[in-house]
Scaffold this motif. Sequence first.
Motif, PDB file in Angstrom:
ATOM      1  N   THR A  87      -3.989   2.881   8.305  1.00 47.64           N
ATOM      2  CA  THR A  87      -2.588   2.478   8.112  1.00 47.64           C
ATOM      3  C   THR A  87      -2.425   2.000   6.663  1.00 47.64           C
ATOM      4  N   GLY A  88      -1.166   1.787   6.281  1.00 45.21           N
ATOM      5  CA  GLY A  88      -0.908   1.240   4.955  1.00 45.21           C
ATOM      6  C   GLY A  88      -1.593  -0.117   4.800  1.00 45.21           C
ATOM      7  N   GLN A  89      -1.597  -0.877   5.887  1.00 45.09           N
ATOM      8  CA  GLN A  89      -2.145  -2.230   5.879  1.00 45.09           C
ATOM      9  C   GLN A  89      -3.656  -2.262   5.673  1.00 45.09           C
ATOM     10  N   THR A 104      -8.020   8.420  -0.075  1.00 44.53           N
ATOM     11  CA  THR A 104      -7.040   9.395  -0.573  1.00 44.53           C
ATOM     12  C   THR A 104      -5.875   9.350   0.404  1.00 44.53           C
ATOM     13  N   ARG A 105      -4.948   8.437   0.171  1.00 44.29           N
ATOM     14  CA  ARG A 105      -3.895   8.202   1.166  1.00 44.29           C
ATOM     15  C   ARG A 105      -2.600   7.811   0.473  1.00 44.29           C
ATOM     16  N   THR A 106      -1.967   8.766  -0.206  1.00 43.29           N
ATOM     17  CA  THR A 106      -0.681   8.527  -0.887  1.00 43.29           C
ATOM     18  C   THR A 106      -0.632   7.123  -1.496  1.00 43.29           C
ATOM     19  N   THR A 107      -1.735   6.739  -2.123  1.00 42.28           N
ATOM     20  CA  THR A 107      -1.824   5.353  -2.577  1.00 42.28           C
ATOM     21  C   THR A 107      -1.491   5.224  -4.054  1.00 42.28           C
ATOM     22  N   LEU A 112      -2.120  -4.945  -9.469  1.00 40.61           N
ATOM     23  CA  LEU A 112      -2.757  -5.892  -8.547  1.00 40.61           C
ATOM     24  C   LEU A 112      -3.674  -5.223  -7.540  1.00 40.61           C
ATOM     25  N   ARG A 113      -3.302  -4.031  -7.093  1.00 39.40           N
ATOM     26  CA  ARG A 113      -4.206  -3.320  -6.182  1.00 39.40           C
ATOM     27  C   ARG A 113      -5.525  -3.034  -6.880  1.00 39.40           C
ATOM     28  N   ASP A 114      -5.426  -2.692  -8.153  1.00 42.41           N
ATOM     29  CA  ASP A 114      -6.613  -2.326  -8.912  1.00 42.41           C
ATOM     30  C   ASP A 114      -7.511  -3.540  -9.158  1.00 42.41           C
ATOM     31  N   PHE A 153      12.429   1.078   5.934  1.00 40.74           N
ATOM     32  CA  PHE A 153      11.196   1.380   5.197  1.00 40.74           C
ATOM     33  C   PHE A 153      10.006   0.710   5.883  1.00 40.74           C
ATOM     34  N   THR A 154       8.807   1.042   5.393  1.00 40.85           N
ATOM     35  CA  THR A 154       7.604   0.452   5.981  1.00 40.85           C
ATOM     36  C   THR A 154       7.075  -0.687   5.117  1.00 40.85           C
ATOM     37  N   SER A 155       6.441  -1.634   5.796  1.00 38.65           N
ATOM     38  CA  SER A 155       5.786  -2.739   5.079  1.00 38.65           C
ATOM     39  C   SER A 155       4.435  -2.229   4.554  1.00 38.65           C
ATOM     40  N   ALA A 156       3.669  -3.105   3.939  1.00 39.43           N
ATOM     41  CA  ALA A 156       2.337  -2.766   3.414  1.00 39.43           C
ATOM     42  C   ALA A 156       2.382  -1.551   2.490  1.00 39.43           C
ATOM     43  N   SER A 157       3.467  -1.423   1.784  1.00 43.18           N
ATOM     44  CA  SER A 157       3.583  -0.341   0.810  1.00 43.18           C
ATOM     45  C   SER A 157       4.230  -0.930  -0.438  1.00 43.18           C
ATOM     46  N   THR A 158       4.394  -0.102  -1.438  1.00 47.02           N
ATOM     47  CA  THR A 158       5.023  -0.557  -2.677  1.00 47.02           C
ATOM     48  C   THR A 158       6.545  -0.685  -2.527  1.00 47.02           C
ATOM     49  N   HIS A 159       7.070  -0.193  -1.399  1.00 48.76           N
ATOM     50  CA  HIS A 159       8.524  -0.037  -1.282  1.00 48.76           C
ATOM     51  C   HIS A 159       9.339  -1.331  -1.336  1.00 48.76           C
ATOM     52  N   PHE A 179       9.562  -1.806   9.122  1.00 49.98           N
ATOM     53  CA  PHE A 179       8.660  -1.418  10.211  1.00 49.98           C
ATOM     54  C   PHE A 179       7.229  -1.440   9.695  1.00 49.98           C
ATOM     55  N   ALA A 180       6.304  -1.788  10.593  1.00 52.97           N
ATOM     56  CA  ALA A 180       4.894  -1.721  10.206  1.00 52.97           C
ATOM     57  C   ALA A 180       4.439  -0.264  10.215  1.00 52.97           C
ATOM     58  N   ASP A 181       5.039   0.527  11.080  1.00 52.13           N
ATOM     59  CA  ASP A 181       4.590   1.902  11.271  1.00 52.13           C
ATOM     60  C   ASP A 181       5.594   2.890  10.690  1.00 52.13           C
ATOM     61  N   LYS A 182       5.093   3.865   9.926  1.00 48.01           N
ATOM     62  CA  LYS A 182       6.005   4.785   9.233  1.00 48.01           C
ATOM     63  C   LYS A 182       6.729   5.716  10.197  1.00 48.01           C
ATOM     64  N   ASP A 183       6.075   6.088  11.294  1.00 47.59           N
ATOM     65  CA  ASP A 183       6.745   6.970  12.259  1.00 47.59           C
ATOM     66  C   ASP A 183       7.908   6.240  12.931  1.00 47.59           C
ATOM     67  N   GLY A 199      11.275   5.674   0.523  1.00 44.83           N
ATOM     68  CA  GLY A 199       9.827   5.881   0.417  1.00 44.83           C
ATOM     69  C   GLY A 199       9.570   6.735  -0.811  1.00 44.83           C
ATOM     70  N   ASP A 200       8.313   7.145  -0.995  1.00 40.76           N
ATOM     71  CA  ASP A 200       8.007   8.017  -2.124  1.00 40.76           C
ATOM     72  C   ASP A 200       8.746   9.338  -1.929  1.00 40.76           C
ATOM     73  N   ALA A 201       9.368   9.831  -2.994  1.00 41.59           N
ATOM     74  CA  ALA A 201      10.283  10.970  -2.869  1.00 41.59           C
ATOM     75  C   ALA A 201       9.610  12.213  -2.276  1.00 41.59           C
ATOM     76  N   ALA A 202       8.364  12.488  -2.678  1.00 38.26           N
ATOM     77  CA  ALA A 202       7.701  13.691  -2.145  1.00 38.26           C
ATOM     78  C   ALA A 202       7.402  13.523  -0.660  1.00 38.26           C
ATOM     79  N   GLN A 203       7.089  12.300  -0.252  1.00 41.48           N
ATOM     80  CA  GLN A 203       6.876  12.049   1.181  1.00 41.48           C
ATOM     81  C   GLN A 203       8.186  12.266   1.928  1.00 41.48           C
ATOM     82  N   LEU A 204       9.271  11.761   1.340  1.00 43.46           N
ATOM     83  CA  LEU A 204      10.585  11.939   1.982  1.00 43.46           C
ATOM     84  C   LEU A 204      10.950  13.416   2.048  1.00 43.46           C
TER      85      LEU A 204
HETATM   86  N1  LIG Z   1       2.693   5.143  -2.400  1.00 40.84           N
HETATM   87  C1  LIG Z   1       3.106   4.019  -1.655  1.00 40.84           C
HETATM   88  C2  LIG Z   1       3.618   4.377  -0.267  1.00 40.84           C
HETATM   89  C3  LIG Z   1       2.655   5.148   0.560  1.00 40.84           C
HETATM   90  C4  LIG Z   1       2.833   4.740   1.974  1.00 40.84           C
HETATM   91  O1  LIG Z   1       2.167   3.801   2.385  1.00 40.84           O
HETATM   92  N2  LIG Z   1       3.787   5.338   2.697  1.00 40.84           N
HETATM   93  C5  LIG Z   1       4.261   4.898   3.984  1.00 40.84           C
HETATM   94  C6  LIG Z   1       5.148   5.933   4.578  1.00 40.84           C
HETATM   95  S1  LIG Z   1       6.553   6.305   3.576  1.00 40.84           S
HETATM   96  C7  LIG Z   1       3.179   4.495   4.941  1.00 40.84           C
HETATM   97  O2  LIG Z   1       2.225   5.191   5.121  1.00 40.84           O
HETATM   98  N3  LIG Z   1       3.355   3.310   5.522  1.00 40.84           N
HETATM   99  C8  LIG Z   1       2.389   2.583   6.273  1.00 40.84           C
HETATM  100  C9  LIG Z   1       1.950   3.057   7.598  1.00 40.84           C
HETATM  101  O3  LIG Z   1       2.635   3.786   8.313  1.00 40.84           O
HETATM  102  O4  LIG Z   1       0.870   2.634   8.005  1.00 40.84           O
HETATM  103  C10 LIG Z   1       2.002   3.016  -1.568  1.00 40.84           C
HETATM  104  O5  LIG Z   1       0.897   3.288  -2.033  1.00 40.84           O
HETATM  105  O6  LIG Z   1       2.236   1.932  -1.040  1.00 40.84           O
END
Ligand SMILES: N[C@@H](CCC(=O)N[C@@H](CS)C(=O)NCC(=O)O)C(=O)O
Length: 342
Positions: A87-89, A104-107, A112-114, A153-159, A179-183, A199-204
Amino acid sequence: MLKRVVAALLLLASAAQAQNVAPVPAGATLTTVRARGAVACGISTGDPAWSQPDSRGEWQGMDTDFCRAVAAAVLGDASRVAWHPLTGQNRLPTLSVGQIDLLTRTTTWTFLRDVSNGVNFAAPNFFDGQGFLVRADSGVTSASQLDGSSICFTSASTHELNLQDWSRAQNIHFTPVIFADKDEARRAYEAGRCDSFTGDAAQLAAIRAAFPNPEAHRLLPERISKEPYAAAVRHGDDQWFDIVRWVAFGLIEAEELGVTRANAEQMLNDPRPAVRRLLGVSGDLGPALGLDRRWMYNAIRAVGNYGEIYDRHLGANSQVRLPRGLNDLWTRGGMMFSPPMR
Ligand SMILES: N[C@@H](CCC(=O)N[C@@H](CS)C(=O)NCC(=O)O)C(=O)O
């Protein structure tokens, strides 16, 4: 006399540089990966175009192909991957504690992450920005019209932080629906529980393309942040860091040189020095990383060059059909650039 000694030393040094140094001994991660017979990769729990199982249950996407490229370069076999859906978390902690070799997860690579997680980000392999998806019948065509709206939008992300910065700078007020969960966030948007989904445009764009009726949704033109994606590795193993970084660059170099999955074998006979070095026909790039000379040849044969990976999941050969834009090669005005591989 001194001059002559210095000249001799310089000559030796340049000869060593030209021939490359002896193969390096395997570092801790490479040894573990070899013993396990697989690269442990952190990916998403299912994200179209990035890491999602296909109808046969095989993970497909930009992120999963990058992981396969590393497996092919390191183990000579792209299928030697242990997938860890995260998960993002939990993605960065899972890497920090050593349960995966590679994330390797759309990160997005952020300061600060670094510096706060005991991880390093290898080469950026995708440049994006945060955008907004709205229903086409809403009449909204610009993010400036989102004042007073609700945003999913989802938490635990840059959003969330990006939204805060943007709303303050633009003086836009909105109701966050988090939401904690992206779905769940996507379903909430689909069910009309918010006016837009951010969210990130390519993901959207990939999510939109996977909707039963993509044309009923519009990706707004604004990008409110910088989201450079890069694979991440744990601190403390520079050799592994170098391997991951140079596989990423190698895929870009391959595209620049016109080396593809289909022609890689034929390219072994290409006279250009840069192609010969990349494919291990001359020089010792692979052994300098502790790998086989054919490290990049194996990676390219497995997944193709950067452009081929892009086209398959996001570009012309995908349902997303996202223009290359910033992710095009520097020679065509984009930001994909490999330092010299020599
Ligand atoms: N690039 C951003 C966003 C990547 C990301 O985490 N995307 C969302 C979906 S738009 C996600 O996976 N959310 C957390 C999850 O569902 O566990 C990041 O690194 O925080």
